[in-house]
Design a protein around this motif. Structure first.
Motif, PDB file in Angstrom:
ATOM      1  N   ASP A  27       3.154   9.962  -7.549  1.00 26.10           N
ATOM      2  CA  ASP A  27       2.930  10.214  -6.184  1.00 26.10           C
ATOM      3  C   ASP A  27       3.183  11.518  -5.621  1.00 26.10           C
ATOM      4  O   ASP A  27       2.571  12.011  -4.813  1.00 26.10           O
ATOM      5  N   ASP A  52      -8.160   6.935  -0.199  1.00 23.53           N
ATOM      6  CA  ASP A  52      -8.749   5.738  -0.519  1.00 23.53           C
ATOM      7  C   ASP A  52      -8.681   5.388  -2.156  1.00 23.53           C
ATOM      8  O   ASP A  52      -8.049   4.336  -2.380  1.00 23.53           O
ATOM      9  N   TYR A  54      -6.639   6.935  -4.356  1.00 20.82           N
ATOM     10  CA  TYR A  54      -5.675   6.930  -4.892  1.00 20.82           C
ATOM     11  C   TYR A  54      -4.826   5.541  -4.308  1.00 20.82           C
ATOM     12  O   TYR A  54      -4.306   4.847  -5.174  1.00 20.82           O
ATOM     13  N   ALA A  55      -5.240   5.059  -3.172  1.00 25.70           N
ATOM     14  CA  ALA A  55      -4.741   3.982  -2.911  1.00 25.70           C
ATOM     15  C   ALA A  55      -5.272   2.762  -3.462  1.00 25.70           C
ATOM     16  O   ALA A  55      -4.550   1.624  -3.850  1.00 25.70           O
ATOM     17  N   HIS A  58      -3.172   2.473  -6.505  1.00 22.12           N
ATOM     18  CA  HIS A  58      -1.911   2.225  -6.345  1.00 22.12           C
ATOM     19  C   HIS A  58      -1.731   1.235  -5.110  1.00 22.12           C
ATOM     20  O   HIS A  58      -0.926   1.316  -4.099  1.00 22.12           O
ATOM     21  N   PRO A  59      -2.134  -0.112  -5.032  1.00 21.35           N
ATOM     22  CA  PRO A  59      -2.190  -1.051  -4.211  1.00 21.35           C
ATOM     23  C   PRO A  59      -0.967  -1.512  -3.737  1.00 21.35           C
ATOM     24  O   PRO A  59      -0.751  -1.958  -2.647  1.00 21.35           O
ATOM     25  N   TYR A  62       0.195   1.136  -1.267  1.00 22.72           N
ATOM     26  CA  TYR A  62      -0.571   1.680  -0.134  1.00 22.72           C
ATOM     27  C   TYR A  62      -1.441   0.687   0.288  1.00 22.72           C
ATOM     28  O   TYR A  62      -2.241   0.853   1.328  1.00 22.72           O
ATOM     29  N   MET A  63      -1.363  -0.514  -0.133  1.00 24.80           N
ATOM     30  CA  MET A  63      -2.410  -1.631   0.069  1.00 24.80           C
ATOM     31  C   MET A  63      -1.772  -2.817   0.461  1.00 24.80           C
ATOM     32  O   MET A  63      -2.222  -4.193   0.136  1.00 24.80           O
ATOM     33  N   SER A  68      -4.260  -2.389   5.601  1.00 22.55           N
ATOM     34  CA  SER A  68      -4.281  -1.209   5.048  1.00 22.55           C
ATOM     35  C   SER A  68      -5.239  -1.568   3.543  1.00 22.55           C
ATOM     36  O   SER A  68      -5.927  -0.600   3.303  1.00 22.55           O
ATOM     37  N   HIS A  72      -8.475   0.910   3.155  1.00 26.02           N
ATOM     38  CA  HIS A  72      -8.937   1.483   1.703  1.00 26.02           C
ATOM     39  C   HIS A  72     -10.266   1.024   1.336  1.00 26.02           C
ATOM     40  O   HIS A  72     -11.089   2.117   0.688  1.00 26.02           O
TER      41      HIS A  72
END
Length: 165
Positions: A27, A52, A54-55, A58-59, A62-63, A68, A72
């Protein structure tokens, strides 16, 4: 890409990048990359796609919510599949801010393998031209990993655009 956590090695357990020691270190690399987007204007056009991608890798961080996840997935879909509709960016934002009825994409959990390229590859791009090439390749790779969710992302994108017409 091998998931570092599967093999008892250090690295990012989300994206599988071997270099960072853990998720926090991964991160930190991401934060440096997006800071560079703001300090070097020629990199800024790919900022949203960088976030998007990266998300998508890394769900868990960030998801977490359906909203969210939709943001993404739709952002990646729009950027990668070449929707040239100039209203799309504003339509996506308006659609998601309007609190549409969303459910987490199925199947859940997210894909285990999330692509071979990672934020480390983006960080190591030596110039803006290479940055663009790497971000696009990385985002395509991460998007491809989510193939089971492509139809849902396309449907959300179509709904966003249709609501704006």
């Amino acid at each position: 890409m091998a998931d570092a956590s599967q093999h008892g090695t250090s690295g990012c357990p989300a994206c599988g990048a071997a270099e960072p020691d853990d998720l926090a270190a991964c991160d930190a690399i991401f934060q440096k990359v997006i800071a560079r987007d703001f300090s070097e204007p020629q990199r800024m056009p790919l900022h949203r796609l960088t976030v998007d991608a990266y998300a998508l890798q890394h769900p868990d961080r960030y998801m977490r919510s359906a909203k969210s996840a939709a943001a993404h997935l739709v952002g990646a879909c729009w950027a990668i599949e070449g929707n040239d509709d100039p209203r799309a960016a504003q339509a996506i934002s308006h659609y998601l801010n309007g609190n549409p009825p969303l459910q987490r994409p199925q199947p859940d959990p997210p894909p285990r393998q999330r692509g071979a390229l990672t934020i480390v590859d983006v960080r190591d791009a030596p110039d803006a031209h290479e940055h663009k090439r790497v971000v696009l390749a990385w985002a395509r790779d991460a998007w491809a990993a989510w193939h089971a969710h492509h139809a849902q992302a396309r449907a959300w994108l179509a709904s966003a655009i249709d609501r704006r017409t």
